[in-house]
Structure formats: C-alpha cells, structure tokens
Design a protein around this motif. Structure first.
Motif, PDB file in Angstrom:
ATOM      1  N   PRO A 103      79.814  55.943  33.297  1.00 18.47           N
ATOM      2  CA  PRO A 103      78.916  56.867  32.616  1.00 18.47           C
ATOM      3  C   PRO A 103      77.465  56.607  33.014  1.00 18.47           C
ATOM      4  CG  PRO A 103      80.530  55.968  31.079  1.00 18.47           C
ATOM      5  CD  PRO A 103      80.696  55.220  32.367  1.00 18.47           C
ATOM      6  N   ARG A 104      76.719  57.666  33.215  1.00 17.48           N
ATOM      7  CA  ARG A 104      75.332  57.515  33.652  1.00 17.48           C
ATOM      8  C   ARG A 104      74.461  56.889  32.567  1.00 17.48           C
ATOM      9  NH1 ARG A 104      74.221  63.309  36.744  1.00 17.48           N
ATOM     10  NH2 ARG A 104      75.808  63.025  38.369  1.00 17.48           N
ATOM     11  N   GLY A 134      78.104  55.295  25.948  1.00 12.72           N
ATOM     12  CA  GLY A 134      79.446  54.827  26.246  1.00 12.72           C
ATOM     13  C   GLY A 134      80.098  54.170  25.045  1.00 12.72           C
ATOM     14  N   THR A 135      81.208  53.486  25.321  1.00  7.23           N
ATOM     15  CA  THR A 135      81.999  52.894  24.241  1.00  7.23           C
ATOM     16  C   THR A 135      81.990  51.371  24.269  1.00  7.23           C
ATOM     17  OG1 THR A 135      84.055  52.905  25.537  1.00  7.23           O
ATOM     18  CG2 THR A 135      83.527  54.895  24.286  1.00  7.23           C
ATOM     19  N   ALA A 164      79.850  49.091  23.239  1.00  4.18           N
ATOM     20  CA  ALA A 164      79.471  48.456  21.972  1.00  4.18           C
ATOM     21  C   ALA A 164      80.582  48.576  20.939  1.00  4.18           C
ATOM     22  CB  ALA A 164      78.180  49.087  21.444  1.00  4.18           C
ATOM     23  N   THR A 165      81.251  49.705  20.941  1.00  5.06           N
ATOM     24  CA  THR A 165      82.356  49.894  19.993  1.00  5.06           C
ATOM     25  C   THR A 165      83.534  49.012  20.345  1.00  5.06           C
ATOM     26  OG1 THR A 165      81.674  52.151  19.491  1.00  5.06           O
ATOM     27  CG2 THR A 165      83.982  51.593  19.064  1.00  5.06           C
ATOM     28  N   ARG A 166      83.794  48.827  21.629  1.00  2.00           N
ATOM     29  CA  ARG A 166      84.880  47.930  22.025  1.00  2.00           C
ATOM     30  C   ARG A 166      84.593  46.503  21.566  1.00  2.00           C
ATOM     31  NH1 ARG A 166      84.757  48.430  27.840  1.00  2.00           N
ATOM     32  NH2 ARG A 166      83.473  50.301  27.775  1.00  2.00           N
ATOM     33  N   GLU A 167      83.340  46.058  21.714  1.00  2.00           N
ATOM     34  CA  GLU A 167      83.001  44.716  21.255  1.00  2.00           C
ATOM     35  C   GLU A 167      83.108  44.619  19.728  1.00  2.00           C
ATOM     36  OE1 GLU A 167      82.298  40.862  21.254  1.00  2.00           O
ATOM     37  OE2 GLU A 167      82.657  42.106  23.035  1.00  2.00           O
ATOM     38  N   TRP A 168      82.708  45.673  19.047  1.00  2.00           N
ATOM     39  CA  TRP A 168      82.836  45.719  17.587  1.00  2.00           C
ATOM     40  C   TRP A 168      84.303  45.593  17.176  1.00  2.00           C
ATOM     41  CZ3 TRP A 168      85.269  49.523  14.553  1.00  2.00           C
ATOM     42  CH2 TRP A 168      85.003  49.491  13.183  1.00  2.00           C
ATOM     43  N   ALA A 169      85.175  46.274  17.893  1.00  2.00           N
ATOM     44  CA  ALA A 169      86.599  46.215  17.570  1.00  2.00           C
ATOM     45  C   ALA A 169      87.182  44.838  17.869  1.00  2.00           C
ATOM     46  CB  ALA A 169      87.360  47.289  18.353  1.00  2.00           C
ATOM     47  N   ARG A 170      86.722  44.197  18.940  1.00  2.00           N
ATOM     48  CA  ARG A 170      87.236  42.867  19.280  1.00  2.00           C
ATOM     49  C   ARG A 170      86.962  41.863  18.165  1.00  2.00           C
ATOM     50  NH1 ARG A 170      84.885  43.905  24.472  1.00  2.00           N
ATOM     51  NH2 ARG A 170      86.484  44.361  26.040  1.00  2.00           N
ATOM     52  N   GLN A 171      85.856  42.051  17.465  1.00  2.00           N
ATOM     53  CA  GLN A 171      85.520  41.147  16.371  1.00  2.00           C
ATOM     54  C   GLN A 171      86.336  41.436  15.112  1.00  2.00           C
ATOM     55  OE1 GLN A 171      83.518  38.669  17.183  1.00  2.00           O
ATOM     56  NE2 GLN A 171      83.306  39.635  19.199  1.00  2.00           N
ATOM     57  N   SER A 202      82.690  62.395  17.922  1.00  2.00           N
ATOM     58  CA  SER A 202      83.909  62.989  17.382  1.00  2.00           C
ATOM     59  C   SER A 202      85.095  62.232  17.971  1.00  2.00           C
ATOM     60  CB  SER A 202      84.003  64.466  17.745  1.00  2.00           C
ATOM     61  OG  SER A 202      84.219  64.623  19.143  1.00  2.00           O
ATOM     62  N   VAL A 203      86.241  62.330  17.330  1.00  5.93           N
ATOM     63  CA  VAL A 203      87.431  61.644  17.829  1.00  5.93           C
ATOM     64  C   VAL A 203      87.765  62.117  19.233  1.00  5.93           C
ATOM     65  CG1 VAL A 203      89.927  61.411  17.525  1.00  5.93           C
ATOM     66  CG2 VAL A 203      88.401  61.149  15.558  1.00  5.93           C
ATOM     67  N   ARG A 204      87.681  63.415  19.462  1.00  6.15           N
ATOM     68  CA  ARG A 204      88.029  63.958  20.775  1.00  6.15           C
ATOM     69  C   ARG A 204      87.080  63.454  21.853  1.00  6.15           C
ATOM     70  NH1 ARG A 204      88.780  70.429  22.101  1.00  6.15           N
ATOM     71  NH2 ARG A 204      89.342  70.200  24.304  1.00  6.15           N
ATOM     72  N   THR A 205      85.767  63.483  21.564  1.00  8.99           N
ATOM     73  CA  THR A 205      84.783  63.025  22.544  1.00  8.99           C
ATOM     74  C   THR A 205      84.926  61.539  22.801  1.00  8.99           C
ATOM     75  OG1 THR A 205      83.213  64.746  21.904  1.00  8.99           O
ATOM     76  CG2 THR A 205      82.321  62.826  23.050  1.00  8.99           C
ATOM     77  N   PHE A 206      85.120  60.769  21.738  1.00  7.66           N
ATOM     78  CA  PHE A 206      85.274  59.323  21.886  1.00  7.66           C
ATOM     79  C   PHE A 206      86.488  58.987  22.750  1.00  7.66           C
ATOM     80  CE2 PHE A 206      87.259  55.349  20.544  1.00  7.66           C
ATOM     81  CZ  PHE A 206      86.227  54.459  20.770  1.00  7.66           C
TER      82      PHE A 206
END
Length: 330
Positions: A219-220, A225-226, A228-235, A253-257
């Motif tokens: 992603p430009r 991007g995701t 930060a959310t991936r790191e949040w989920a890992r915790q 939105s769920v679809r965009t994510f």
C-alpha cells in the motif's frame, strides 16, 4: 570449562553451492541467517562456506564475480547443501546443469545430506534430478518456464517454501530468509530461531504455506494499512477477536479491511489469526512448562481439545509430542 566445551562442539556444516549467474542476495542469505543462530555462549550452530565447481569464479547477477574458497569437495563433506537462485545458463534455458554439479548434488543427497534451494535454485535441483516425483516451489514469475522445462515435477508457486524433509525449496528473494529460519527452528527450536531473526532484524516466522506476494503491491500509504491492527491483535491472542473488532480498530468497514488485509498478507483475517495463535502455542510449548490447557488458553484456542485438533492438523502431532520433540532438539 569453556575451552573443554568448545572442543566438543561441532557445528552443522553447510555448503552454499554457487553456479554461474548466481543471485547476489540469495548467495549471502544462508551465511547471514544461519550464521546468526548461536548458542547462549555465542558459538555458531552452523558453519557456512561457499563453493563452486572446481573452485572457479562465477558471475553474479549484481555485476560482481564470486571468488570462492572451496570446490565441490565442500559439498561432499557438508551436512546441508544450499543452492542459491540463478539467472541464465543451462538451468534456465534448457534445463541442464554442469554434470559435475549434478553429480555432487546427487551424491550428497544419496549419503543423507539435506539439500535446499532458494528461488530459482530450484532449476538447478530439478536439472540434477533431485525434484523428480516431489512437490517444489520457486519464484512465481518463473513458474511457467519451470513447468515447460520440468513438466513432471509438481510445482506450487503460491507458497513461500516447501519442506519435504531431505529436500527443501523456497520462493523468491526474501523467502530464502524464511526457509533458513525454518531450518533453524526445525533444528534447534523457536527460541534460537527468534533470536537469529532479531539479530538479522527480520520477522521470526512466516508460514511456508503462506501465499507468495504475487502482483500485490505494498500500500502506498502505510497509515491506511493493517499493520497496526495486526500488532494490536497479536497482543490479544488470548482474547476473542472478531473480524468486526479488527475492522473497528483499523477504522475501516469490514469489507474494506478484509480487502486491505488480504492484499498485505495474502491471507484472510481469520486465516492469519489462526496462524498467529498456532505459532504462539508452538512457542509456549517449546519454551515454557505451562500445561496444555494453559497453553490453549493463552494462545486463544480456549480448550486443550481445540489446540490438539489444530496442532495435529498443522504438524501431525499432539501438543505433548510436539513439546517433547522440540525440547529434545533444543
């Protein structure tokens, strides 16, 4: 004490076999990654050296020549032989390789050495006959050429690496790092592999079955991007995390994510989360004395039964058997 222990420590011997047209990054990857795997006293688990046929210089794709210290006698004494990627020459044009190289690889495999390829190094293994009747991978951009030259080999160009036990192949460029870390993890456990990854400043684990990044640009705008959310989920692996929670954290939105997530990881959020929980469970089994029930809870599986089913489906063994195997290796 230190000197006596050092005298009995025998590192695993690795021969990196370069052929003409070798890819520079692939050539240096084994020495860098395997060389970072060390004992608590700082001794290297692997002794990595480079060789060529006859010990002669070979050209690289990066505009320099490789002047090796060894010839094919290094392959004859190695515990593991690694063939880096190659561009051009017989392996890439007509599916052939120097007969001396082919014989050295076949002899090494026949006496029990582990043989590996990085990226288009799979063309060399195929030309030597070591991939016949096997499943293998290489860089996705060369899948068509590989199939034309070797139509009887089962090629899977959508994975990062394939471990068949005695013969291992990987996809392009950075997947060679993943394969080398996988070897360290298999040989010595997650703790050693994770420390090697930190030393190399790379992610400690990407599953071999993860998709190659085929025509999926980064992603430009990383802020959208995701990561930060991936790191949040890992915790929060021990907590229930739903798709809507992930999307809400990313403010999408769920679809965009879901679309962004798959483009960045090659996996759906559910697949990725399951992979993270499984890897965390494996790490806990290898490095702690927690009960299987506690490991299941801390990794988000909830019950020991769910963890057993997942681990058996992933690696074919129960949590207790997995722990015994990796503890003995460590």
């Amino acid at each position: 004490m230190r000197n006596n222990r050092a005298m009995t420590f025998a590192p695993h011997r690795v021969a990196v076999l370069a052929v003409d047209g070798v890819v520079g990054l692939d050539l240096g990857t084994p020495a860098q990654v395997l060389g970072a795997a060390r004992t608590p006293d700082g001794d290297r688990f692997y002794a990595v050296s480079t060789c060529t046929a006859g010990g002669h210089p070979v050209r690289s794709t990066a505009g320099f020549q490789v002047l090796p210290d060894h010839g094919l006698e290094l392959v004859a004494a190695a515990d593991t032989v690694i063939v880096p990627g190659v561009h051009g020459g017989g392996p890439m044009t007509d599916g052939t390789v120097d007969p001396a190289v082919a014989a050295a690889l076949r002899d090494a495999h026949a006496r029990g050495a582990r043989v590996m390829s990085i990226c288009t190094g799979a063309f060399v293994l195929a030309a030597a006959g070591l991939l016949d009747g096997r499943r293998a991978t290489t860089h996705w951009a060369y899948a068509g050429l590989f199939r034309r030259l070797h139509p009887t080999i089962e090629l899977d160009p959508e994975v990062l690496f394939i471990d068949s036990g005695d013969v291992l192949t990987s996809a392009g460029v950075a997947a060679g790092i993943d394969l080398c870390l996988h070897v360290v993890r298999t040989d010595h456990g997650s703790d050693v592999a994770n420390r090697a990854a930190r030393r190399c400043v790379v992610p400690p684990w990407r599953d071999g079955g993860q998709a190659q990044y085929i025509e999926r640009p980064v992603p430009r705008d990383p802020a959208n991007g995701t990561a930060a959310t991936r790191e949040w989920a890992r915790q929060r692996l021990h907590e229930p995390v739903a798709l809507r929670d992930l999307a809400a954290h990313a403010r999408m939105s769920v679809r965009t994510f879901t679309r962004h997530f798959r483009s960045e990881t090659g996996l759906s959020p559910a697949q990725w989360l399951l992979q993270q929980r499984t890897d965390h469970a494996r790490l806990l089994l290898e490095t702690t004395d927690l009960s299987v029930e506690q490991v299941a809870h801390r990794s988000g599986f909830g019950t020991a039964t769910a963890l057993r089913q997942r681990l058996h489906g992933r690696v074919g063994v129960s949590p207790s058997a997995y722990r015994r195997a990796f503890r003995s290796r460590a």
